[in-house]
Design a protein around this motif. Sequence first.
Motif, PDB file in Angstrom:
ATOM      1  N   GLN A   1     -43.474 -22.837  31.453  1.00 19.04           N
ATOM      2  CA  GLN A   1     -43.941 -24.058  31.496  1.00 19.04           C
ATOM      3  C   GLN A   1     -45.595 -24.200  30.829  1.00 19.04           C
ATOM      4  O   GLN A   1     -45.605 -24.913  30.148  1.00 19.04           O
ATOM      5  CB  GLN A   1     -44.153 -24.844  32.850  1.00 19.04           C
ATOM      6  CG  GLN A   1     -44.749 -26.109  32.850  1.00 19.04           C
ATOM      7  CD  GLN A   1     -44.375 -26.984  34.267  1.00 19.04           C
ATOM      8  OE1 GLN A   1     -42.983 -26.988  34.573  1.00 19.04           O
ATOM      9  NE2 GLN A   1     -45.346 -27.690  34.684  1.00 19.04           N
TER      10      GLN A   1
ATOM     11  N   GLU B   1     -46.773 -26.008  27.383  1.00 17.80           N
ATOM     12  CA  GLU B   1     -47.947 -26.914  27.751  1.00 17.80           C
ATOM     13  C   GLU B   1     -49.138 -26.618  26.718  1.00 17.80           C
ATOM     14  O   GLU B   1     -49.701 -27.355  26.359  1.00 17.80           O
ATOM     15  CB  GLU B   1     -48.362 -27.031  29.209  1.00 17.80           C
ATOM     16  CG  GLU B   1     -47.482 -27.618  29.949  1.00 17.80           C
ATOM     17  CD  GLU B   1     -48.187 -28.027  31.424  1.00 17.80           C
ATOM     18  OE1 GLU B   1     -48.918 -28.862  31.483  1.00 17.80           O
ATOM     19  OE2 GLU B   1     -47.771 -27.454  32.519  1.00 17.80           O
TER      20      GLU B   1
ATOM     21  N   ARG C   1     -47.644 -32.861  29.137  1.00 18.64           N
ATOM     22  CA  ARG C   1     -46.103 -32.999  29.383  1.00 18.64           C
ATOM     23  C   ARG C   1     -46.114 -34.544  30.098  1.00 18.64           C
ATOM     24  O   ARG C   1     -45.263 -35.034  30.004  1.00 18.64           O
ATOM     25  CB  ARG C   1     -45.709 -31.848  30.287  1.00 18.64           C
ATOM     26  CG  ARG C   1     -46.662 -31.863  31.836  1.00 18.64           C
ATOM     27  CD  ARG C   1     -46.191 -30.756  32.753  1.00 18.64           C
ATOM     28  NE  ARG C   1     -47.048 -30.507  33.705  1.00 18.64           N
ATOM     29  CZ  ARG C   1     -46.730 -30.530  34.865  1.00 18.64           C
ATOM     30  NH1 ARG C   1     -45.561 -31.093  35.431  1.00 18.64           N
ATOM     31  NH2 ARG C   1     -47.704 -30.354  35.743  1.00 18.64           N
TER      32      ARG C   1
ATOM     33  N   ARG D   1     -40.703 -36.175  32.036  1.00 15.95           N
ATOM     34  CA  ARG D   1     -40.079 -34.709  32.651  1.00 15.95           C
ATOM     35  C   ARG D   1     -38.846 -34.605  31.556  1.00 15.95           C
ATOM     36  O   ARG D   1     -38.731 -33.528  31.180  1.00 15.95           O
ATOM     37  CB  ARG D   1     -39.532 -35.030  34.126  1.00 15.95           C
ATOM     38  CG  ARG D   1     -38.955 -33.733  34.522  1.00 15.95           C
ATOM     39  CD  ARG D   1     -38.450 -33.954  35.985  1.00 15.95           C
ATOM     40  NE  ARG D   1     -38.359 -32.737  36.675  1.00 15.95           N
ATOM     41  CZ  ARG D   1     -38.695 -32.244  37.720  1.00 15.95           C
ATOM     42  NH1 ARG D   1     -39.277 -32.927  38.776  1.00 15.95           N
ATOM     43  NH2 ARG D   1     -38.464 -31.263  38.391  1.00 15.95           N
TER      44      ARG D   1
ATOM     45  N   PHE E   1     -39.983 -33.444  28.196  1.00 15.82           N
ATOM     46  CA  PHE E   1     -40.619 -32.180  28.372  1.00 15.82           C
ATOM     47  C   PHE E   1     -39.711 -30.942  28.426  1.00 15.82           C
ATOM     48  O   PHE E   1     -39.767 -30.030  27.661  1.00 15.82           O
ATOM     49  CB  PHE E   1     -41.452 -31.998  29.617  1.00 15.82           C
ATOM     50  CG  PHE E   1     -42.447 -30.865  29.761  1.00 15.82           C
ATOM     51  CD1 PHE E   1     -43.214 -30.302  28.931  1.00 15.82           C
ATOM     52  CD2 PHE E   1     -41.913 -29.889  30.850  1.00 15.82           C
ATOM     53  CE1 PHE E   1     -43.839 -29.074  29.133  1.00 15.82           C
ATOM     54  CE2 PHE E   1     -42.588 -28.628  31.095  1.00 15.82           C
ATOM     55  CZ  PHE E   1     -43.567 -28.309  29.925  1.00 15.82           C
TER      56      PHE E   1
ATOM     57  N   LYS F   1     -38.365 -30.124  25.265  1.00 15.90           N
ATOM     58  CA  LYS F   1     -39.236 -29.127  24.331  1.00 15.90           C
ATOM     59  C   LYS F   1     -39.153 -27.768  24.848  1.00 15.90           C
ATOM     60  O   LYS F   1     -39.142 -26.859  24.054  1.00 15.90           O
ATOM     61  CB  LYS F   1     -40.689 -29.607  24.566  1.00 15.90           C
ATOM     62  CG  LYS F   1     -40.805 -30.932  24.005  1.00 15.90           C
ATOM     63  CD  LYS F   1     -41.037 -30.863  22.449  1.00 15.90           C
ATOM     64  CE  LYS F   1     -41.360 -31.884  21.651  1.00 15.90           C
ATOM     65  NZ  LYS F   1     -41.336 -31.791  20.446  1.00 15.90           N
TER      66      LYS F   1
END
Length: 929
Positions: free
Chosen positions: A87, A91, A101, A106, A109, A112
Amino acid sequence: MEKTYRPQDIESQWYQTWEEQGYFKPTNNPDADPYCITIPPPNVTGSLHMGHGFQEAIMDGLIRYHRMKGNNTLWQVGTDHAGIATQMVVERLLEADGISRHDLGREKFIEKVWEWKHQSGGAITQQLRRLGASPDWSRERFTMDDGFSSAVQEAFIRLYNDDLIYRGKRLVNWDPKLHTAISDLEVISEEENGYLWHFKYPLTDGSGHLVVATTRPETMLGDTAVAVHPDDERYLHLIGKTITLPLANREIPIIADDYVDREFGTGCVKITPAHDFNDYEMGQRHDLPLINLFNNDAQMNTNAPERYQGMDRFEARKLIVADIDELGLLDKIDDHKLKVPRGDRSGVVIEPYLTDQWYVKTAPMAEKAIAAVEDGSIEFVPKQYENMYFSWMRDIQDWCISRQLWWGHRIPAWYDDQGNVYVGPSEQDVREKHDLGDINLKQDNDVLDTWFSSGLWTFGTLGWPNADSNPNVTELLKTFHPTNVLVTGFDIIFFWVARMIMMTLYFMDEVPFKTVYVHGLVRDSHGQKMSKSKGNVLDPIDLIDGIDLESLVKKRTAGLMRPKDAAKIEKQTRKEFANGIESYGTDALRYTYYSLASTGRDINFDVGRIEGFRNFCNKIWNAARYVLMNAEEHDCGQDGSEDFELSLADRWIISRLQHTEKAVAEAIGNYRFDLASQAIYEFIWNEYCDWYLELSKPVLWDENASPALQKGTRRTLIRVLETTLRMAHPLIPFITEEIWQQVNTLAGVEGDTIMLQPYPESDNSLIDESATADIEWLKKVIIGIRNIRGEMNISPAKPLPVYLNNGSHEDQERLNANRQFLAKLAHLETITWLNQGEDAPMSATALVGDMEILVPMAGLIDKDAELERLDKEVEKLQKELQRVQGKLGNENFISKAPVEVVAKERARMVDMEAALGKLAQQQLSLSQL
């Protein structure tokens, strides 16, 4: 074969062949015993470090060994989704584009993250390939793939339904920057300079005050007691009374608890159950209230007096100390060194924080896990780590399994507007199961700790929980589970090993593995832990491929925040690696790992060692070239014909090979790769190359030798080499495959790859102790003559006359049988046997048992010139000895120099004294000529 061994020319080519041909897959032979290892899944964000390299080398050595032993082998490979680490990577990439994010939401993200994973997440698996790792890549798993995710979800639901998972408010390690709970393993506690503040807490009745000390003044606003030891006579009369907490103006009790150290400070301890793990436990024992002072950002919340609300904890600290001082309640401030816990990824100070989290009740599961080790179902190697395991398991606490992240296995729980919780595989399922109609439901935002998912690794990767509906999966689990061995570091025995044992016993009713092989940490050559901040990290790929100095400096200093640190590490790197790092190749690196792999001990990795093992690979290469030059286009007995004769040297090397095969098998069976690698090294370098190849030359190069004897030597050369390659293959796979492809047909062996050839087994019928004794005699005589040459500075090329005196009948028989070998290898002009009473000229002497080896000195050297040379050498050595003796006689040097420096100087003094003694003996011998 090419004249020079160039690992870069063969490694990628052979690895590609192995993988494309499917050699890493199980044979699925129903008659073969299964052997399975599951890889500790590296983080998908990660890159290979020295610890990985060592661990993968051990696992690959075991898998290749058992594959050749005929086992049906599976090395189950995969990567971990690495919640926080992944994460953070994504980010940061978004932040570079000015996006958070939260801007994406959610779902977007997560998309991604998956994009990043598909593009960049395979780096570490490619690096594993560079190390020669041979797992079944066709069965590669990822902890977030659909199948494994269903296993994680099933495990959570079953534990919840069995009343072993609950949601509760407890203290956790809270990262105020990442806004999530983290595990103890993700907290780095290092000593820092700080302060110890001593505050006066007034007794409510006005009769005085107690002095308490704290390193965290901001938490005093959440104190709910002051504790003293129940046997501390100074405070017995105060137990049960109260103090009035400064600034908060709350009355809190004075309690008695055995935990208090009455010798520390004043013997009075402030208790803050909501912000200290030890205080929390004491609070539970005394039913104290928990006052949470912070929000998720570690800012003071509304439970603090209004004056401090909204302040950062460290800003509040300054103001609280000032306010206490103004009230006249600051007793003193001491300088104090303390362990400060920081998040390993965020770098911020971790806060013990009271939050709602999901927990596993571990105590009921721990009982069977303890019993499995006690009854021998699981064995730790080395055994001492069982004590560490037991101590943790017998004092186990409930396990916090929730994390406040978006990337990970989302907790399968839904809440209605009244806060009721419903657990199930999907929202539709919980609606139907609980007949909820169309009421509003919201899924829990948290994800599961990665240790929870990796706790299912051994059986989740083999198809659980779908085994019931899929016969192939059932067979896979039945064949390869329990796995045979887990290879891991001691630092995760509790975090991963223990939890795997608990989870597997619970869901599978069997152990996850039969053996836990525990290895030490890989440290630098000085025994320091490798870390970016120390600038001592080595990259295994750099050791394989090489790296120039400027690139190495750039790599080691990248990302360092302080210019001072970067400058220090640059200077250190330039000094240690003035010419960068050479290319050593994978096999040399692997062999270095094995040579250091004594069970359980930390490993001090010195680049000098890998250079030595690159030389070892060169030695093997050159030996193979010699063998092929003398065997190709000749009859080596590859057709199975028996018309050959074995020389003494042939019988000796075959015998020594049996001993080595036995020693290697025993060492690997005991997970002593250091001993296995040592046995192989000594056989190849000291026996096969240094002696047997030389002993083969008098036979092969003698025109008068019988064809049968020459065929026997060629046959032995090639067959011992081929067998040795198979023996060494699990440790050095690339060079052994390359050479084996050149020699296998000459040895009468068919096959496409050395990987699938049978591993050598010793044959006692081929052990020839008589041949060993004869060759040992021969070696001692040759070494004796070589020592005389060295001591007397006689050229190795100069043929020498030699006399043998005071020998036994057995010595004379050995001489007669091996005169040709002796003359060739020792480069002798004549060999004269002296009978009793016969005199020898003045000679230099060496002993083999009672037999004297005599080398006449007359005419071999210029006596005067040699005496002059020896005089100069003695004078030089005496001066250096006096200098060292002076240092060691200096009390100032002895008291101030490091212990290891003093020890080194003392060792030098002993060596120089011994050298002077030898020089004096040479002078005496020469003067008598």
